[in-house]
Design a protein around this motif. Sequence first.
Motif, PDB file in Angstrom:
ATOM      1  N   SER A 157       0.960  -1.304   0.010  1.00  0.00           N
ATOM      2  CA  SER A 157      -0.029  -0.007   0.207  1.00  0.00           C
ATOM      3  C   SER A 157       1.008   1.207  -0.077  1.00  0.00           C
ATOM      4  O   SER A 157       2.147   1.188  -0.160  1.00  0.00           O
ATOM      5  CB  SER A 157      -0.923  -0.226   1.320  1.00  0.00           C
ATOM      6  N   ASN A 158       0.274   2.437   0.056  1.00  0.00           N
ATOM      7  CA  ASN A 158       0.957   3.695   0.330  1.00  0.00           C
ATOM      8  C   ASN A 158       0.525   4.584   1.469  1.00  0.00           C
ATOM      9  O   ASN A 158      -0.489   3.909   2.057  1.00  0.00           O
ATOM     10  CB  ASN A 158       0.945   4.475  -1.119  1.00  0.00           C
ATOM     11  N   THR A 159       1.092   5.632   1.891  1.00  0.00           N
ATOM     12  CA  THR A 159       0.582   6.247   3.049  1.00  0.00           C
ATOM     13  C   THR A 159      -0.813   6.913   2.677  1.00  0.00           C
ATOM     14  O   THR A 159      -1.634   6.946   3.699  1.00  0.00           O
ATOM     15  CB  THR A 159       1.563   7.241   3.308  1.00  0.00           C
ATOM     16  N   GLU A 160      -1.089   7.258   1.723  1.00  0.00           N
ATOM     17  CA  GLU A 160      -2.462   8.069   1.481  1.00  0.00           C
ATOM     18  C   GLU A 160      -3.446   6.788   1.673  1.00  0.00           C
ATOM     19  O   GLU A 160      -4.487   7.303   2.245  1.00  0.00           O
ATOM     20  CB  GLU A 160      -2.429   8.214  -0.168  1.00  0.00           C
ATOM     21  N   ASP A 161      -3.236   5.810   1.053  1.00  0.00           N
ATOM     22  CA  ASP A 161      -4.297   4.542   1.190  1.00  0.00           C
ATOM     23  C   ASP A 161      -4.504   4.159   2.741  1.00  0.00           C
ATOM     24  O   ASP A 161      -5.599   4.138   3.204  1.00  0.00           O
ATOM     25  CB  ASP A 161      -4.274   3.524   0.346  1.00  0.00           C
ATOM     26  N   LEU A 162      -3.331   4.255   3.462  1.00  0.00           N
ATOM     27  CA  LEU A 162      -3.546   3.647   4.846  1.00  0.00           C
ATOM     28  C   LEU A 162      -4.402   4.748   5.770  1.00  0.00           C
ATOM     29  O   LEU A 162      -4.865   4.238   6.574  1.00  0.00           O
ATOM     30  CB  LEU A 162      -2.172   3.409   5.339  1.00  0.00           C
ATOM     31  N   THR A 163      -3.853   6.092   5.620  1.00  0.00           N
ATOM     32  CA  THR A 163      -4.653   7.119   6.453  1.00  0.00           C
ATOM     33  C   THR A 163      -6.088   6.773   5.817  1.00  0.00           C
ATOM     34  O   THR A 163      -7.100   7.074   6.887  1.00  0.00           O
ATOM     35  CB  THR A 163      -3.880   8.297   6.256  1.00  0.00           C
ATOM     36  N   THR A 164      -6.424   6.672   4.646  1.00  0.00           N
ATOM     37  CA  THR A 164      -7.709   6.893   4.423  1.00  0.00           C
ATOM     38  C   THR A 164      -8.548   5.524   4.977  1.00  0.00           C
ATOM     39  O   THR A 164      -9.717   5.849   5.603  1.00  0.00           O
ATOM     40  CB  THR A 164      -7.699   6.940   2.936  1.00  0.00           C
ATOM     41  N   PHE A 165      -7.781   4.546   5.030  1.00  0.00           N
ATOM     42  CA  PHE A 165      -8.583   3.229   5.466  1.00  0.00           C
ATOM     43  C   PHE A 165      -8.764   3.688   6.872  1.00  0.00           C
ATOM     44  O   PHE A 165      -9.837   3.126   7.389  1.00  0.00           O
ATOM     45  CB  PHE A 165      -7.542   2.050   5.191  1.00  0.00           C
ATOM     46  N   TYR A 166      -7.693   3.917   7.821  1.00  0.00           N
ATOM     47  CA  TYR A 166      -7.938   3.928   9.148  1.00  0.00           C
ATOM     48  C   TYR A 166      -9.043   4.947   9.656  1.00  0.00           C
ATOM     49  O   TYR A 166      -9.891   4.899  10.603  1.00  0.00           O
ATOM     50  CB  TYR A 166      -6.792   4.104  10.115  1.00  0.00           C
ATOM     51  N   VAL A 167      -9.195   6.002   8.940  1.00  0.00           N
ATOM     52  CA  VAL A 167     -10.176   7.296   9.198  1.00  0.00           C
ATOM     53  C   VAL A 167     -11.537   6.662   8.879  1.00  0.00           C
ATOM     54  O   VAL A 167     -12.517   6.717   9.650  1.00  0.00           O
ATOM     55  CB  VAL A 167      -9.740   8.319   8.385  1.00  0.00           C
ATOM     56  N   ARG A 168     -11.495   6.058   7.531  1.00  0.00           N
ATOM     57  CA  ARG A 168     -12.837   5.447   7.196  1.00  0.00           C
ATOM     58  C   ARG A 168     -13.421   4.344   8.353  1.00  0.00           C
ATOM     59  O   ARG A 168     -14.717   4.370   8.450  1.00  0.00           O
ATOM     60  CB  ARG A 168     -12.809   4.842   5.709  1.00  0.00           C
ATOM     61  N   LEU A 169     -12.613   3.275   8.542  1.00  0.00           N
ATOM     62  CA  LEU A 169     -12.886   2.457   9.345  1.00  0.00           C
ATOM     63  C   LEU A 169     -13.375   3.077  10.748  1.00  0.00           C
ATOM     64  O   LEU A 169     -14.510   2.691  11.545  1.00  0.00           O
ATOM     65  CB  LEU A 169     -11.490   1.442   9.629  1.00  0.00           C
ATOM     66  N   LEU A 170     -12.472   3.914  11.444  1.00  0.00           N
ATOM     67  CA  LEU A 170     -12.974   4.180  12.946  1.00  0.00           C
ATOM     68  C   LEU A 170     -13.899   5.188  12.917  1.00  0.00           C
ATOM     69  O   LEU A 170     -14.416   5.470  14.077  1.00  0.00           O
ATOM     70  CB  LEU A 170     -11.450   4.591  13.427  1.00  0.00           C
ATOM     71  N   ASP A 171     -14.118   5.849  11.854  1.00  0.00           N
ATOM     72  CA  ASP A 171     -15.349   6.983  11.842  1.00  0.00           C
ATOM     73  C   ASP A 171     -16.477   6.212  11.469  1.00  0.00           C
ATOM     74  O   ASP A 171     -17.618   7.006  11.025  1.00  0.00           O
ATOM     75  CB  ASP A 171     -14.858   7.871  10.698  1.00  0.00           C
ATOM     76  N   GLY A 172     -16.504   4.925  11.431  1.00  0.00           N
ATOM     77  CA  GLY A 172     -17.664   4.073  11.076  1.00  0.00           C
ATOM     78  C   GLY A 172     -18.068   3.897   9.775  1.00  0.00           C
ATOM     79  O   GLY A 172     -19.219   3.715   9.209  1.00  0.00           O
ATOM     80  N   GLY A 173     -17.279   4.115   8.786  1.00  0.00           N
ATOM     81  CA  GLY A 173     -17.749   4.014   7.213  1.00  0.00           C
ATOM     82  C   GLY A 173     -17.601   2.626   6.693  1.00  0.00           C
ATOM     83  O   GLY A 173     -17.979   2.445   5.773  1.00  0.00           O
ATOM     84  N   LEU A 174     -16.911   1.662   7.427  1.00  0.00           N
ATOM     85  CA  LEU A 174     -16.908   0.507   6.940  1.00  0.00           C
ATOM     86  C   LEU A 174     -17.526  -0.564   7.939  1.00  0.00           C
ATOM     87  O   LEU A 174     -18.186  -1.699   7.544  1.00  0.00           O
ATOM     88  CB  LEU A 174     -15.212  -0.216   7.091  1.00  0.00           C
ATOM     89  N   LEU A 175     -17.412  -0.286   9.215  1.00  0.00           N
ATOM     90  CA  LEU A 175     -18.511  -1.472  10.241  1.00  0.00           C
ATOM     91  C   LEU A 175     -19.113  -0.508  11.010  1.00  0.00           C
ATOM     92  O   LEU A 175     -19.078   0.713  11.362  1.00  0.00           O
ATOM     93  CB  LEU A 175     -17.278  -1.902  11.180  1.00  0.00           C
TER      94      LEU A 175
END
Length: 387
Positions: free
Chosen positions: A284-302
């Motif tokens: 991955s790259n840093t852009e995708d990883l920050t996007t993933f954790y923000v999306r996950l922990l802000d309730g966008g995936l679960l």
Amino acid sequence: MVFPSLAGCGAGHAGSTEALADVDGDHGGGLGGSPGSGSGAGTGAGAVGCDGLAARLQAALDAALDAQRLPGAAAAVDLGGCSFRGAAGMADIETKTPVKPGDLFRAGSITKTFISTLVLMLRAEGELSLEDDISRYVKGVPGGEQITIRQILNHTSGLFNYTESHSFLSAAEADPSRVWTPEELIAFSAAEAPYFEPGRDFEYSNTNYIVAGLIVEAVSGKPVVELLHTRILEPAGLVHTYLDGAEPAVPGLVHGYGSYDGELVDTTSAVDPSSAWTSGGLVSNTEDLTTFYVRLLDGGLLGPAELAEMTSGVGALSADALDYGLGLARRSSPVGTTYGHGGSIWGFVSASYYAVDRGAAIAVLINHEDGDAKRIVDDLSRILKMP
């Protein structure tokens, strides 16, 4: 994810710094806007402005590269309306190619958060229970009828870590191009005594997430790489992330290095990526990883119930971790409590964490297996607190 016998014992040499990049990964001169990454309340972003913050962050990244004597590194920081994408050092020492902010690195055990997310998605849909014993879905795991899915995800199963197996390490080093099946990797663990009875203690083990990958496939009836794309990568817009060894590679992987007898050695292809699979095979790259954790922990995936399960910790992954949940570590940092994961795999070290209360997301990727990515995360976090 780590391969101890492949880890270097010395230090590399820092390369030249790369220019800052905006959110699209093009070379630029500061920070761009970062939608949806929190307010940045209580930090110094508003006081110094995005450009001033960018300069401080890049200077901290450059200093960390020198201090750790690393070949190269990339970092991303999202805070309120500011989005920093930085890089320093070399992606390829032989050709003297500099690291660019959007370059790809092996992410190692950050993969575990992605796989746990898939399991929890299936749980939310009623396809499985965290209390199911793993023998319902995966064969060949000794004592599997006493091990639950929850214990697999939070490393309380007691299963021996296959990457600590001398037999596995010898076989992997003898034939670096060998392609591994998940069942072969589990067999190395099964040949060793478990660390403890299921549920009695906490011990980090890559074997757990090889089993988790097989559970995802057994329950869904689909390859795990397909679910990664359709359930996480595509909905979250993560276009630079893929499971190496299980699908065609995306161009742009930097070279990874180790240090042996004082010399940098290219270990990018030291072991076939299939040997990591769902325990640590993501690129991955840093852009995708920050996007993933923000999306996950802000309730966008679960949903809330699954996030509550994921963030309920049971044991400390390391001295700097407060506890470990379901594929997610909680640790303290200069910007407060953060959630995320770190990783280590031949030639690479990674760390990506999100301070939900502060809206601060930081990812650091290093192309040297002795680097300390979490230390750089903290270096950058301290910048965010400066007035």
